[in-house]
Design a protein around this motif. Sequence first.
Motif, PDB file in Angstrom:
ATOM      1  N   TYR A  52       6.534  11.721   7.141  1.00  0.00           N
ATOM      2  CA  TYR A  52       6.708  10.746   6.089  1.00  0.00           C
ATOM      3  C   TYR A  52       5.591   9.741   6.499  1.00  0.00           C
ATOM      4  O   TYR A  52       5.564   9.150   7.804  1.00  0.00           O
ATOM      5  N   ASP A 128       4.183   6.423   0.330  1.00  0.00           N
ATOM      6  CA  ASP A 128       5.303   7.383   0.491  1.00  0.00           C
ATOM      7  C   ASP A 128       5.171   8.793   0.263  1.00  0.00           C
ATOM      8  O   ASP A 128       5.799   9.357  -0.270  1.00  0.00           O
ATOM      9  N   GLU A 130       5.281  12.536   1.748  1.00  0.00           N
ATOM     10  CA  GLU A 130       6.192  13.507   2.736  1.00  0.00           C
ATOM     11  C   GLU A 130       5.329  14.719   2.618  1.00  0.00           C
ATOM     12  O   GLU A 130       4.882  15.449   1.549  1.00  0.00           O
TER      13      GLU A 130
END
Length: 189
Positions: A52, A128, A130
Amino acid sequence: MLEIRSLEIPEIRELKPRKFGDGRGFFAETFNRSRLGEVGIDIDWMQDNQSYSAEPFTLRGLHYQEPPFAQDKLVRVLRGRILDVVVDIRRGSPTYKRWVALELSADAFNQLLVPVGFAHGFLTLEPDTEVFYKVSAPYSGAHDRSIRFDDPAIGVQWPLEGHAPVLSDKDAKAPTLAEANPHFDYTGS
């Protein structure tokens, strides 16, 4: 069904699983050992990893592991977007020191196959983000290596848009390819 295409370095391949959608959302088979085997990708995956990155312009890489813990990787993005970069570090290869890049994203729903003998890194293009990837050998700190993301002998063109990359201490202090001297030899014809 699975779409597969080779990039400019033929060993590096983009895989695109098929999505089946309806009013509820979608279903997709993102990994199937037998189907991959049918198209010549017969890899014994050992471990799944997920990262992440909170900030855009987070740069991870260029990473690889030395034998006997060298890793094939199958990389995909669960949320956000990255520029995924792969560098040929196999001595004697016709594409030695060459790099290819492909944008991976949750929206594009694509994956990148990175074989042993290649360094791998990525730059996040959105906050953000991932990233999920399968590897064919477990992590080994004693065999874990890095190459400078900005090694002029490689010349990766990272789309930093004037931003300084967000780097780990390890990546900021990584050696050049010549200093790292990876232990991979090209065995193709």
